[in-house]
Design a protein around this motif. Structure first.
Motif, PDB file in Angstrom:
ATOM      1  N   SER A   1     -20.249   6.485 -19.230  1.00 57.30           N
ATOM      2  CA  SER A   1     -21.411   5.423 -19.527  1.00 57.30           C
ATOM      3  C   SER A   1     -21.319   5.251 -18.292  1.00 57.30           C
ATOM      4  CB  SER A   1     -21.231   4.362 -20.209  1.00 57.30           C
ATOM      5  OG  SER A   1     -19.447   3.679 -20.283  1.00 57.30           O
ATOM      6  N   GLU A   2     -20.668   5.121 -17.264  1.00 55.84           N
ATOM      7  CA  GLU A   2     -20.295   4.953 -15.929  1.00 55.84           C
ATOM      8  C   GLU A   2     -21.626   5.369 -14.960  1.00 55.84           C
ATOM      9  OE1 GLU A   2     -17.351   2.962 -14.723  1.00 55.84           O
ATOM     10  OE2 GLU A   2     -17.161   1.636 -16.061  1.00 55.84           O
ATOM     11  N   ILE A   3     -21.421   6.945 -15.428  1.00 54.64           N
ATOM     12  CA  ILE A   3     -21.561   7.840 -14.772  1.00 54.64           C
ATOM     13  C   ILE A   3     -23.431   8.263 -14.684  1.00 54.64           C
ATOM     14  CG2 ILE A   3     -21.623  10.143 -14.166  1.00 54.64           C
ATOM     15  CD1 ILE A   3     -18.949  10.668 -14.898  1.00 54.64           C
ATOM     16  N   GLY A   4     -24.319   6.787 -13.240  1.00 54.38           N
ATOM     17  CA  GLY A   4     -26.156   7.155 -13.167  1.00 54.38           C
ATOM     18  C   GLY A   4     -26.083   5.659 -14.439  1.00 54.38           C
ATOM     19  N   ALA A   5     -25.015   5.776 -14.329  1.00 50.75           N
ATOM     20  CA  ALA A   5     -25.570   3.411 -14.837  1.00 50.75           C
ATOM     21  C   ALA A   5     -25.780   2.896 -13.420  1.00 50.75           C
ATOM     22  CB  ALA A   5     -25.063   3.357 -15.963  1.00 50.75           C
ATOM     23  N   GLY A   6     -24.404   3.060 -12.584  1.00 51.45           N
ATOM     24  CA  GLY A   6     -25.048   2.220 -11.744  1.00 51.45           C
ATOM     25  C   GLY A   6     -23.988   0.560 -11.331  1.00 51.45           C
ATOM     26  N   VAL A   7     -22.817   0.938 -12.987  1.00 50.67           N
ATOM     27  CA  VAL A   7     -22.075  -0.258 -12.865  1.00 50.67           C
ATOM     28  C   VAL A   7     -20.517   0.558 -12.584  1.00 50.67           C
ATOM     29  CG1 VAL A   7     -20.425  -0.761 -15.580  1.00 50.67           C
ATOM     30  CG2 VAL A   7     -22.577   0.148 -15.580  1.00 50.67           C
ATOM     31  N   ARG A   8     -20.422  -1.021 -11.587  1.00 54.76           N
ATOM     32  CA  ARG A   8     -19.567  -0.985 -10.854  1.00 54.76           C
ATOM     33  C   ARG A   8     -18.456  -0.543 -10.938  1.00 54.76           C
ATOM     34  NH1 ARG A   8     -20.822  -2.321  -5.792  1.00 54.76           N
ATOM     35  NH2 ARG A   8     -19.117  -3.167  -5.189  1.00 54.76           N
ATOM     36  N   VAL A   9     -16.808  -0.659 -10.752  1.00 53.98           N
ATOM     37  CA  VAL A   9     -15.661  -0.135 -11.651  1.00 53.98           C
ATOM     38  C   VAL A   9     -14.766  -0.958 -10.446  1.00 53.98           C
ATOM     39  CG1 VAL A   9     -16.265   2.182 -11.965  1.00 53.98           C
ATOM     40  CG2 VAL A   9     -15.151   1.602 -10.608  1.00 53.98           C
ATOM     41  N   ALA A  10     -13.798  -1.079 -10.605  1.00 52.52           N
ATOM     42  CA  ALA A  10     -12.554  -2.389 -10.025  1.00 52.52           C
ATOM     43  C   ALA A  10     -11.894  -1.908  -9.132  1.00 52.52           C
ATOM     44  CB  ALA A  10     -11.793  -2.680 -10.563  1.00 52.52           C
ATOM     45  N   ALA A  11     -12.069  -1.433  -7.961  1.00 57.24           N
ATOM     46  CA  ALA A  11     -11.168  -1.355  -6.767  1.00 57.24           C
ATOM     47  C   ALA A  11     -10.385  -2.192  -6.614  1.00 57.24           C
ATOM     48  CB  ALA A  11     -12.321  -1.729  -5.384  1.00 57.24           C
ATOM     49  N   GLY A  12      -9.494  -1.387  -6.016  1.00 54.16           N
ATOM     50  CA  GLY A  12      -8.291  -1.945  -5.561  1.00 54.16           C
ATOM     51  C   GLY A  12      -7.269  -1.412  -6.117  1.00 54.16           C
ATOM     52  N   LYS A  13      -7.258  -0.444  -6.649  1.00 51.14           N
ATOM     53  CA  LYS A  13      -6.148  -0.068  -7.471  1.00 51.14           C
ATOM     54  C   LYS A  13      -4.816   1.041  -6.808  1.00 51.14           C
ATOM     55  CE  LYS A  13      -8.386  -0.370 -11.547  1.00 51.14           C
ATOM     56  NZ  LYS A  13      -7.789  -1.157 -13.202  1.00 51.14           N
ATOM     57  N   TYR A  14      -5.139   1.075  -5.948  1.00 48.40           N
ATOM     58  CA  TYR A  14      -4.646   1.693  -4.883  1.00 48.40           C
ATOM     59  C   TYR A  14      -3.510   1.171  -3.532  1.00 48.40           C
ATOM     60  CZ  TYR A  14      -6.692   5.169  -7.672  1.00 48.40           C
ATOM     61  OH  TYR A  14      -6.696   6.441  -8.408  1.00 48.40           O
TER      62      TYR A  14
ATOM     63  N   MET B   1       1.113  -1.343  -0.027  1.00 49.02           N
ATOM     64  CA  MET B   1       0.213   0.131  -0.038  1.00 49.02           C
ATOM     65  C   MET B   1       0.247   0.766   0.169  1.00 49.02           C
ATOM     66  SD  MET B   1      -3.025   1.503   2.808  1.00 49.02           S
ATOM     67  CE  MET B   1      -4.003  -0.540   2.339  1.00 49.02           C
ATOM     68  N   ASN B   2       0.172   2.404  -1.010  1.00 53.35           N
ATOM     69  CA  ASN B   2       1.412   3.643  -0.612  1.00 53.35           C
ATOM     70  C   ASN B   2       0.781   4.705   0.607  1.00 53.35           C
ATOM     71  OD1 ASN B   2       2.177   3.446  -3.831  1.00 53.35           O
ATOM     72  ND2 ASN B   2       0.551   2.901  -3.865  1.00 53.35           N
ATOM     73  N   GLU B   3       1.727   5.114   0.265  1.00 58.05           N
ATOM     74  CA  GLU B   3       2.008   5.641   2.030  1.00 58.05           C
ATOM     75  C   GLU B   3       0.773   7.271   1.065  1.00 58.05           C
ATOM     76  OE1 GLU B   3       4.640   9.068   4.108  1.00 58.05           O
ATOM     77  OE2 GLU B   3       5.247   8.552   2.572  1.00 58.05           O
ATOM     78  N   PRO B   4       0.266   7.564   2.403  1.00 62.47           N
ATOM     79  CA  PRO B   4      -1.211   8.456   1.476  1.00 62.47           C
ATOM     80  C   PRO B   4      -0.129   9.834   1.298  1.00 62.47           C
ATOM     81  CG  PRO B   4      -1.893   7.246   4.384  1.00 62.47           C
ATOM     82  CD  PRO B   4      -0.807   7.275   3.791  1.00 62.47           C
ATOM     83  N   ILE B   5      -0.830  10.188   0.614  1.00 60.70           N
ATOM     84  CA  ILE B   5      -0.437  12.153   0.291  1.00 60.70           C
ATOM     85  C   ILE B   5      -0.492  12.764   1.117  1.00 60.70           C
ATOM     86  CG2 ILE B   5      -1.640  10.587  -2.208  1.00 60.70           C
ATOM     87  CD1 ILE B   5      -3.401  13.853  -1.767  1.00 60.70           C
ATOM     88  N   ALA B   6      -1.105  13.123   2.333  1.00 63.17           N
ATOM     89  CA  ALA B   6      -1.340  14.057   3.377  1.00 63.17           C
ATOM     90  C   ALA B   6      -1.900  13.362   4.615  1.00 63.17           C
ATOM     91  CB  ALA B   6      -1.793  15.648   2.514  1.00 63.17           C
ATOM     92  N   ARG B   7      -1.112  13.981   5.486  1.00 65.03           N
ATOM     93  CA  ARG B   7      -1.963  13.725   6.715  1.00 65.03           C
ATOM     94  C   ARG B   7      -3.431  14.755   6.841  1.00 65.03           C
ATOM     95  NH1 ARG B   7      -0.404  13.902  13.067  1.00 65.03           N
ATOM     96  NH2 ARG B   7      -2.235  13.208  13.879  1.00 65.03           N
ATOM     97  N   LEU B   8      -4.512  14.621   6.603  1.00 68.29           N
ATOM     98  CA  LEU B   8      -5.629  15.750   6.270  1.00 68.29           C
ATOM     99  C   LEU B   8      -5.806  15.560   8.473  1.00 68.29           C
ATOM    100  CD1 LEU B   8      -8.116  13.983   3.970  1.00 68.29           C
ATOM    101  CD2 LEU B   8      -6.205  15.509   3.803  1.00 68.29           C
ATOM    102  N   ARG B   9      -6.262  17.361   8.115  1.00 62.99           N
ATOM    103  CA  ARG B   9      -6.837  17.443   9.751  1.00 62.99           C
ATOM    104  C   ARG B   9      -7.734  17.785   9.820  1.00 62.99           C
ATOM    105  NH1 ARG B   9      -1.788  16.791  13.241  1.00 62.99           N
ATOM    106  NH2 ARG B   9      -0.680  17.183  12.001  1.00 62.99           N
ATOM    107  N   ALA B  10      -8.859  18.182   8.960  1.00 61.79           N
ATOM    108  CA  ALA B  10     -10.011  18.393   9.446  1.00 61.79           C
ATOM    109  C   ALA B  10     -10.420  18.908   7.676  1.00 61.79           C
ATOM    110  CB  ALA B  10     -10.479  19.867  10.281  1.00 61.79           C
TER     111      ALA B  10
END
Length: 330
Positions: free
Chosen positions: A317-330, A1-10
């Motif tokens: 074509s997936e916006i509004g169609a509910g088509v699932r995309v692949a997870a785990g790219k990161y 797993m890559n290091e997150p790009i930043a530490r979000l404060r809020a």
């Protein structure tokens, strides 16, 4: 797993694109409890009672949508480091890193997530004097709920890229993500299209929460859903529609997470857990329609090439169609 790009404060602020900008400015300032900090002919920046320069930006548009979500980070060096990590991940930077010319100032950058939502990282923004918390007005924005066509891909992006942590799930329908001790600052709802579900505003106490609802009732505005108290997050809720039909929420008492002790749970989606007080009943079809919003391509509309450049991005074509995309790219 890559290091997150930043530490979000809020969570810092939210920009909403609205088809009823003048009417919405009046609603949020005269009834909801925010105050105008700066205003132009087609945009307004509104503050709460806290020290943040603005917590809501309203921008006139031809259709409703999410403009951007802004997160606070600590230093300009954090912003610069985030830009380098985004480049390593193959995620284009839309603006920055550098000084921000918009109202509120600061140093930041902007990029798009896999569904075209614009994310902003900011530091060194202007502060304003805190207001007294005697009146029933919001302190600021506390969370944003986003409709997604793929909840797994969305959670993977926001945890791996932005370093957010999953606090709880509501079965496999909703995921609640935090960036600090608040139970959630972002939540995702599995839906048929990408859109903003609602924006929540923190009231200082349950008393302020109820008095705020009373003020809206005196103005002839009744809740879409609420008042009640959610199981996940343990926060009070009362949802309303603004003049453009976008959903805004008063909330208070969000659960606080002890990182060393908190255990993520999967909540059943049953009425007694969606509202532990039992006062609100289930959300009406009208409420669900408002929360569904309309399909929002976000940055993909202005920059179509982003779909090809962001790993795991949702195809047009997936916006509004509910088509699932692949997870785990990161």
């Amino acid at each position: 797993m890559n290091e997150p790009i930043a530490r979000l404060r809020a969570l810092r602020s939210v920009e909403l694109r609205t088809v009823a900008c003048p009417e919405s400015v009046d609603f949020y300032t005269e009834i909801w409890g925010l105050r105008t900090v700066e205003q132009d002919h087609d945009v307004a920046w509104l503050r709460g009672s806290g020290a943040q320069h603005h917590v809501l930006q309203l921008t006139a548009a031809e259709r409703n949508g999410l403009g951007r979500i802004s997160f606070a980070v600590s230093t300009p060096a954090d912003v610069d480091a985030a830009a380098r990590r985004l480049e390593q991940l193959g995620i284009p930077v839309l603006e920055g890193p550098g000084p921000v010319a918009d109202a509120g100032g600061g140093y930041g950058l902007r990029f798009a997530d896999i569904e075209g939502r614009v994310i902003e990282l900011l530091t060194g923004t202007y502060a304003v004097a805190e207001l007294g918390r005697h009146d029933a007005v919001p302190v600021g924005v506390t969370h944003v709920v986003l409709n997604t066509v793929d909840i797994d891909a969305a959670v993977a992006f926001y945890t791996s890229v932005l370093g957010m942590r999953v606090s709880d799930w509501s079965e496999h329908q909703m995921a609640f993500l935090r960036c600090n001790s608040d139970h959630h600052s972002i939540a995702f709802n599995q839906a048929g299209w990408t859109s903003v579900n609602h924006v929540a505003y923190e009231m200082p106490s349950v008393d302020h929460f109820m008095r705020g609802i009373g003020r809206l009732r005196h103005s002839g505005i009744t809740p879409l859903w609420g008042p009640g108290r959610h199981g996940p997050g343990d926060n009070t809720f009362s949802y309303f529609a603004d003049p453009a039909g976008l959903v805004c929420e008063y909330t208070s008492g969000i659960a606080q997470v002890d990182e060393d002790r908190w255990l993520c749970r999967v909540w059943r989606r049953i009425p007694e857990l969606s509202d532990t007080w039992g006062t609100a009943g289930p959300p009406s079809p009208q409420t669900r329609t408002h929360m569904a919003g309309i399909a929002d391509p976000g940055a993909f509309e202005r920059f179509p090439e982003l779909r090809e450049r962001i790993p795991g991005a949702v195809e047009a074509s997936e916006i509004g169609a509910g088509v699932r995309v692949a997870a785990g790219k990161y």
